[in-house]
Write a protein that holds these residues in place. Structure first.
Motif, mmCIF file in Angstrom:
data_model
loop_
_atom_site.group_PDB
_atom_site.id
_atom_site.type_symbol
_atom_site.label_atom_id
_atom_site.label_comp_id
_atom_site.label_asym_id
_atom_site.label_seq_id
_atom_site.Cartn_x
_atom_site.Cartn_y
_atom_site.Cartn_z
ATOM 1 N N THR A 99 21.616 -2.016 68.785
ATOM 2 C CA THR A 99 21.600 -3.242 67.984
ATOM 3 C C THR A 99 20.597 -4.259 68.498
ATOM 4 O O THR A 99 19.995 -4.997 67.707
ATOM 5 C CB THR A 99 23.007 -3.871 67.963
ATOM 6 N N VAL A 100 20.400 -4.310 69.800
ATOM 7 C CA VAL A 100 19.448 -5.271 70.364
ATOM 8 C C VAL A 100 18.008 -4.812 70.135
ATOM 9 O O VAL A 100 17.101 -5.638 69.950
ATOM 10 C CB VAL A 100 19.722 -5.477 71.873
ATOM 11 N N SER A 101 17.788 -3.509 70.124
ATOM 12 C CA SER A 101 16.421 -2.982 70.050
ATOM 13 C C SER A 101 15.774 -3.233 68.692
ATOM 14 O O SER A 101 14.562 -3.450 68.608
ATOM 15 C CB SER A 101 16.419 -1.482 70.354
ATOM 16 N N ALA A 102 16.542 -3.184 67.620
ATOM 17 C CA ALA A 102 15.976 -3.336 66.279
ATOM 18 C C ALA A 102 16.175 -4.759 65.782
ATOM 19 O O ALA A 102 17.266 -5.319 65.917
ATOM 20 C CB ALA A 102 16.631 -2.348 65.315
ATOM 21 N N PRO A 103 15.146 -5.380 65.199
ATOM 22 C CA PRO A 103 15.295 -6.736 64.652
ATOM 23 C C PRO A 103 16.186 -6.764 63.426
ATOM 24 O O PRO A 103 16.499 -5.719 62.828
ATOM 25 C CB PRO A 103 13.854 -7.140 64.310
ATOM 26 N N GLY A 104 16.575 -7.972 63.029
ATOM 27 C CA GLY A 104 17.531 -8.127 61.948
ATOM 28 C C GLY A 104 17.074 -7.564 60.619
ATOM 29 O O GLY A 104 17.868 -6.978 59.876
ATOM 30 N N PHE A 105 15.766 -7.713 60.306
ATOM 31 C CA PHE A 105 15.316 -7.242 58.998
ATOM 32 C C PHE A 105 15.347 -5.718 58.901
ATOM 33 O O PHE A 105 15.516 -5.163 57.807
ATOM 34 C CB PHE A 105 13.916 -7.778 58.687
ATOM 35 N N VAL A 106 15.201 -5.026 60.043
ATOM 36 C CA VAL A 106 15.314 -3.564 60.037
ATOM 37 C C VAL A 106 16.740 -3.162 59.680
ATOM 38 O O VAL A 106 16.974 -2.273 58.847
ATOM 39 C CB VAL A 106 14.892 -2.976 61.397
ATOM 40 N N TRP A 107 17.712 -3.831 60.319
ATOM 41 C CA TRP A 107 19.106 -3.543 59.991
ATOM 42 C C TRP A 107 19.418 -3.927 58.551
ATOM 43 O O TRP A 107 20.230 -3.271 57.895
ATOM 44 C CB TRP A 107 20.031 -4.285 60.948
ATOM 45 N N ALA A 108 18.764 -4.986 58.058
ATOM 46 C CA ALA A 108 18.975 -5.393 56.663
ATOM 47 C C ALA A 108 18.550 -4.290 55.709
ATOM 48 O O ALA A 108 19.270 -3.957 54.752
ATOM 49 C CB ALA A 108 18.209 -6.683 56.373
#
Length: 342
Positions: A142-151
Motif C-alpha cells: 500500500t505504501v509503494s503505490a501512489p493513490g491514483f494507482v490504487w484508484a
C-alpha cells in the motif's frame, strides 16, 4: 495558565507566522509562472486595451509589494477576488468544492486509522509469525503505490469487472438534494432522504479507500514498530509475568505509549490527503477542491490559486494543532512542561 491552553496559544501564534510565509511564497511563485493571466483569461482575440484594463483591475501593473498589499487587504476583508476560470468569487468556488474534498478526506482518514492501527497492533502482538509477515507485506504494497494507482485498480476491479460501486460523481442523478452544508452525506440526512444518503455513501466508499490505502500502510508500519519497541520495556515483561491476557497488555500497556509517536505522522498523512486527493478526484471525476486547484493552476488563475493554497494550508495547520493537543493530552510530561514554563 493551563498547559494545554498555553500550548494552544503557542501553536496558534506559530501557525499564523507559517500562514503569512506560505502566502508570501505562493504569491511569489504564482507571479513567476510564465504567462500573462489577463491574456489567458481574455483569450487570443482580446485587444491590447482590454488586456491593459484587466491587468489594471487585477493590480498586475503595480510592483510585487503593492500587489501583495492589495492581496492581504482583500483577504482581511474576506475577499479572495474573482476566479478567471469560473468568473465567480473565489470564496463561492471554495464553498462549493471544499466540502466534497473534506468529505472524501474525512472518510479516508477514518479508514486509515480504523484499519491501519489494528493491523499494526496485530503485527506487533504476533511479531515474527505469519500475521506479522502478512501485515508487513500489505503495508509495503500500500505504501509503494501512489493513490491514483490504487484508484485505477479499484475502479477496474469494483466498477468495471465487478460492478459493485459507481464510477464517477458524488450521487446518482435521480436525486435532487438541497445543498445546505455541501456535505452530501449530511444534507441527505437533513432532508430525510435515505435513498440519497445510501447513494452518497456508495459513491464515496471507493475513492475514499483509494485515498486511504497509502496511509493505512504507513499507520500499520509505525504502530507495529513502536509497539515492538514498547514490548521490550520492563513494565511489559512484568505484566506478562503477572499473567495478564495478551489482549489486555496490547491494549492497555503497549498501545497507548506507542500511539504518541505515531500520531504526528498519521496527522501529517491526514493533512497531506488534501493535496494528494487531486489525482483520486480526477480518476473518479470527484468535484472537489483539489481537482479545482489543478484546473486553476493550469490556467494561471492567480486569485483562485492563492485562495486554494491558503485553504489547504489553513486545514493543514489546524490538523497539526489538533494532533499536538492530542499528544499533549496523552503525554502528561508535555502538559506539565508547558505548565511549568508559564
Amino acid at each position: 495558565m493551563s498547559g494545554i491552553f498555553r500550548l494552544l496559544l503557542n501553536r496558534l501564534s506559530i501557525s499564523l507566522i507559517v500562514l503569512v510565509g506560505v502566502s508570501m511564497l505562493i504569491f511569489a511563485i504564482a507571479r513567476i509562472i510564465p504567462g500573462d493571466p489577463a491574456r489567458i483569461a481574455l483569450g487570443p482575440n482580446a485587444n491590447a486595451e482590454q488586456i491593459a484594463n484587466l491587468r489594471a483591475e487585477m493590480h498586475l501593473d503595480a510592483s510585487l509589494p503593492v500587489q501583495y498589499g492589495h492581496f492581504v487587504a482583500d483577504v482581511l476583508r474576506g475577499d479572495l477576488g474573482t476566479s478567471l476560470y469560473t468568473n465567480r468569487p473565489v470564496t463561492q468556488d471554495i464553498a462549493q468544492f471544499l466540502p466534497a474534498t473534506l468529505e472524501l478526506v474525512f472518510l479516508a482518514g477514518f479508514i486509515m486509522v480504523a484499519v491501519g492501527l489494528p493491523l499494526g497492533i496485530l503485527a506487533a502482538r504476533h511479531r515474527g509469525r505469519w500475521p506479522d509477515h502478512l501485515v508487513r507485506v500489505i503495508a509495503l504494497l500500500t505504501v509503494s503505490a501512489p493513490g491514483f494507482v490504487w484508484a485505477v485498480i479499484l475502479m477496474l476491479l469494483f466498477a468495471f469487472y465487478l460492478p459493485l460501486f459507481p464510477i464517477a460523481g458524488r450521487i446518482s442523478d435521480i436525486y435532487e438534494i438541497e445543498r445546505t452544508t455541501g456535505f452530501l452525506t449530511v444534507d441527505t440526512l437533513l432532508a430525510g432522504n435515505w435513498g440519497a444518503f445510501r447513494s452518497a455513501v456508495h459513491h464515496l466508499i471507493l475513492p475514499a479507500i483509494a485515498l486511504s490505502l497509502s496511509g493505512i500502510g504507513q499507520a500499520a508500519r509505525l504502530t507495529r514498530a513502536n509497539m515492538v519497541e514498547t514490548y521490550d520495556k520492563p513494565y511489559i515483561e512484568m505484566a506478562q509475568a503477572y499473567g495478564f491476557f495478551p489482549s489486555r497488555i496490547a491494549r492497555s500497556y503497549a498501545f497507548k505509549p506507542s500511539l504518541i509517536p505515531s500520531l504526528t505522522i498519521i496527522g501529517l498523512d491526514f493533512a497531506a490527503m488534501l493535496g494528494n486527493a487531486f489525482l483520486v478526484e480526477a480518476v473518479f471525476a470527484w468535484p472537489g477542491l483539489s481537482r479545482y486547484g489543478v484546473a486553476v493552476i493550469l490556467r494561471k488563475d492567480l486569485n483562485a490559486i492563492m485562495g486554494t493554497v491558503l485553504i489547504i494550508a489553513i486545514t493543514f495547520l489546524i490538523v497539526n494543532i489538533i494532533v499536538d493537543l492530542m499528544i499533549a493530552f496523552l503525554n502528561p510530561r508535555i502538559r506539565y512542561s508547558t505548565r511549568g514554563a508559564s
